[in-house]
Design a protein around this motif. Structure first.
Motif, short mmCIF file in Angstrom:
data_model
loop_
_atom_site.label_atom_id
_atom_site.label_comp_id
_atom_site.label_asym_id
_atom_site.label_seq_id
_atom_site.Cartn_x
_atom_site.Cartn_y
_atom_site.Cartn_z
N PHE A 201 26.98 -4.76 -21.67
CA PHE A 201 27.90 -3.63 -21.86
C PHE A 201 28.82 -3.87 -23.04
O PHE A 201 29.11 -2.98 -23.81
CB PHE A 201 28.73 -3.40 -20.59
CG PHE A 201 28.11 -2.35 -19.71
CD1 PHE A 201 26.99 -2.62 -18.95
CD2 PHE A 201 28.65 -1.07 -19.64
CE1 PHE A 201 26.41 -1.65 -18.15
CE2 PHE A 201 28.08 -0.10 -18.84
CZ PHE A 201 26.96 -0.39 -18.09
N ALA A 206 28.71 3.12 -28.46
CA ALA A 206 28.37 4.51 -28.14
C ALA A 206 27.36 5.08 -29.14
O ALA A 206 26.58 5.96 -28.81
CB ALA A 206 29.63 5.35 -28.14
N THR A 298 31.63 0.24 -14.36
CA THR A 298 32.63 1.28 -14.53
C THR A 298 33.74 1.25 -13.47
O THR A 298 34.92 1.34 -13.81
CB THR A 298 31.97 2.67 -14.50
OG1 THR A 298 31.07 2.71 -13.39
CG2 THR A 298 31.23 2.96 -15.78
N SER A 302 37.63 0.21 -14.14
CA SER A 302 38.72 1.17 -13.87
C SER A 302 39.80 0.49 -13.04
O SER A 302 41.00 0.68 -13.28
CB SER A 302 38.20 2.38 -13.08
OG SER A 302 37.18 3.00 -13.80
N VAL A 358 37.42 4.87 -19.55
CA VAL A 358 36.38 3.84 -19.43
C VAL A 358 35.06 4.23 -20.11
O VAL A 358 34.38 3.40 -20.71
CB VAL A 358 36.15 3.53 -17.93
CG1 VAL A 358 34.91 2.69 -17.72
CG2 VAL A 358 37.35 2.80 -17.37
N ALA A 359 34.67 5.50 -19.99
CA ALA A 359 33.44 5.96 -20.67
C ALA A 359 33.85 7.01 -21.71
O ALA A 359 33.75 8.21 -21.45
CB ALA A 359 32.47 6.54 -19.65
N THR A 362 29.89 10.02 -23.91
CA THR A 362 28.79 10.07 -22.93
C THR A 362 27.56 9.39 -23.53
O THR A 362 27.46 9.25 -24.75
CB THR A 362 28.41 11.52 -22.57
OG1 THR A 362 27.77 12.11 -23.71
CG2 THR A 362 29.60 12.35 -22.15
N CYS A 432 28.19 12.97 -13.97
CA CYS A 432 27.90 11.69 -13.33
C CYS A 432 27.57 11.87 -11.85
O CYS A 432 28.33 12.51 -11.11
CB CYS A 432 29.15 10.83 -13.46
SG CYS A 432 29.12 9.33 -12.50
N THR A 473 30.68 1.04 -22.54
CA THR A 473 31.90 1.55 -21.90
C THR A 473 33.00 0.61 -22.37
O THR A 473 32.70 -0.41 -22.99
CB THR A 473 31.80 1.48 -20.37
OG1 THR A 473 31.50 0.14 -20.01
CG2 THR A 473 30.74 2.42 -19.83
#
Ligand code: HEM
Length: 487
Positions: A201, A206, A298, A302, A358-359, A362, A432, A473
């Motif tokens: 990750f 992105a 994720t 968070s 966090v994201a 997309t 999601c 993320t």
């Protein structure tokens, strides 16, 4: 000799020009250089920040790139983000060999599939995850068990690394519904898988990274392009899921399915030799991979961000605890039913989502036909990058987006007010599928931990940084926290 050399040069130039040509009325964007196009603009680490800042200022909310031969549209303005997420022709995923190699070279699973397969598979997955707890009372029970385990761990250690505290616990909640299993905090195999996932990750971006822009690099420079890490993590995870599937086959009772793997295996058998069936073992492994990877980082990150902001804003922590004491008291843990009465806490959670983001972008979408956006031409098969962060940081909408201020989500009477721009899980058809699980898990962990402990910076530790780590993320930089029992 000289003549054929010149012909080759002309041939390559024409091919290059054709591949990197911007169509008429293509959205404005950065200039492109020979061979590489605008690729280098996409390799920046925190891509969502220039997208919502300098690109938006310079080129407007819809930005066009040509990177290698791929047409890329970056959606940098909040209104355009909302529009794209709701328009049918933007709901597919790109054909990206970099991503499909993780699903046996095919478009399988939920994350990177599209078309009729994607309509059927997430629907099946979500329907059956609901049977095993998603959005139900049993989900709350699974979450509470993990919270009790985490509280025990915190009580034992007092000072700990905050970011690693939640990874196995939050994954366990999801894994109970998928495979009927949970793992101890010190389970060596799970720790190794999660560590590889973390590295994966953090190494991604992105924009798809260099391997996404130049697929050839995945073959000639697999380590440099990040491909080797992705494939080794994928292959370890596939092996782990295969083992679990074999165990399920040995013990399952078709009339009494225990979890998602059981129902999926039953469906493979039911469909038998139906040549149109989309239910295969490879498909099941990829769904497990999608859920494990999407849910594994994720939720934990968070929660990591929420502790970080509570350390930096002790007055907010105190105010949440005051509300918890008043509404829940100290004799029981908070429940999902308390949510509607915890207005300030709900506002803090929304503000945490907004600032941590966090994201921020997309996973890439794809245009399924030639179309128009803001009057610009968007060619069929363009890759669409959707910047959710632009909604969370819009100056006009929030006034002071750079400030951590939970009160922005409260009305004059102190009631929580929902804001339509808060779409951290996306929106529209590709929203999601873990949204309810993630929202409930974060709410119950956050409130239970703040009810039980006062969190502070260990003496002598430096002030933790709010600058996050980049990746597919984003995550908080590692920091330590001291937990003191409140009662
Ligand atoms: C705080 C936690 C989470 C955040 C912020 C988050 C955010 C997102 C976002 C922004 C998308 C992309 C929507 C789009 O492409 O337009 C997404 C997709 C997805 N998420 Fe999550 N997610 C979270 C937790 C989870 C969990 C726990 C699961 C596992 C059940 C999950 C499973 C998925 C899947 C499978 C997709 C792909 C949906 C599709 O392409 O149709 N997510 N998520």
């Amino acid at each position: 000799m000289f003549f054929s050399f010149v012909l080759w040069i002309i041939f390559f130039y024409v091919v290059y020009y054709w591949l990197t040509m911007k169509p008429k009325n293509f959205p404005p964007g950065p200039p492109h250089v020979p061979v590489f196009g605008s690729t280098f603009y996409l390799l920046r680490k925190h891509l969502h920040i220039p997208m919502a800042g300098e690109w938006l200022q310079k080129y407007g909310p819809v930005v066009g790139f040509v990177a290698a031969s791929r047409k890329i549209i970056a959606i940098c303005g909040p209104r355009e983000v909302l529009e794209v997420l709701h328009r049918d022709e933007f709901q597919a995923r790109p054909v990206f060999s970099f991503f499909h190699d993780r699903s046996f070279g095919k478009k399988l699973g939920v994350f990177f599939s599209d078309g009729p397969y994607w309509v059927e598979q997430p629907r099946f997955t979500l329907r059956h995850l609901r049977d095993f707890g998603f959005g139900k009372r049993s989900m709350e029970e699974f979450i509470m068990e993990e919270i009790e385990d985490t509280i025990k761990e915190i009580t034992k250690t007092e000072i700990m690394q905050a970011t690693g505290l939640f990874t196995i616990a939050t994954l366990n909640v999801l894994w109970r519904m998928i495979a009927g299993a949970r793992y101890a905090r010190d389970d060596a195999e799970m720790l190794m898988l999660l560590e590889k996932l973390r590295l994966l990750f953090r190494s991604g971006s992105a924009g798809g990274g260099i391997g996404g822009a130049f697929p050839i690099l995945t073959k000639i420079a697999p380590v440099f392009s990040g491909y080797a890490l992705m494939m080794s993590t994928t292959s370890d995870l596939q092996e782990f899921f295969r083992k679990s599937i074999r165990e399920h086959e040995k013990t399952m009772d078709e009339n009494n399915a225990r979890d998602l793997i059981d129902v999926y295996l039953r469906e493979i058998k039911l469909q038998g030799n139906n040549p149109a069936s989309t239910f295969t073992e490879e498909g099941l492994i990829t769904i497990c991979l999608d859920l494990f990877t999407a849910g594994g980082e994720t939720m934990a990150m968070s929660l990591g961000f929420s502790l970080l902001y509570m350390l930096v804003h002790p007055n907010v922590q105190k105010a949440v605890q005051k509300e918890l004491d008043a509404v829940v008291g100290r004799d029981r843990r908070p429940t999902l039913q308390d949510r509607a009465s915890l207005h300030y806490t709900e506002a803090v959670l929304s503000e945490l989502i907004r600032v941590s983001s966090v994201a921020p972008v997309t996973p890439p979408h794809r245009a399924t036909q030639d179309t128009k956006l803001n009057g610009y031409f968007i060619p069929k098969d363009s890759m669409i990058m959707v910047n959710l962060y632009s909604l969370f940081q819009d100056q006009e909408h929030w006034g002071d987006p750079e400030v951590f201020r939970p009160e922005r989500f409260l009305d004059a009477d102190g009631n929580y007010v929902k804001d339509d721009w808060m779409i951290p899980f996306g929106a529209g058809k590709r929203v999601c599928i873990g949204e309810v699980l993630a929202r409930n898990t974060v709410f119950l962990f956050f409130t239970s931990l703040l009810q039980a402990f006062w969190f502070s910076l260990p003496e002598g530790d430096p002030e933790p940084s709010l600058v996050p780590l980049p990746g597919f993320t984003i995550a908080p930089a590692p920091f330590r926290v001291k937990a003191t029992k409140r009662f």
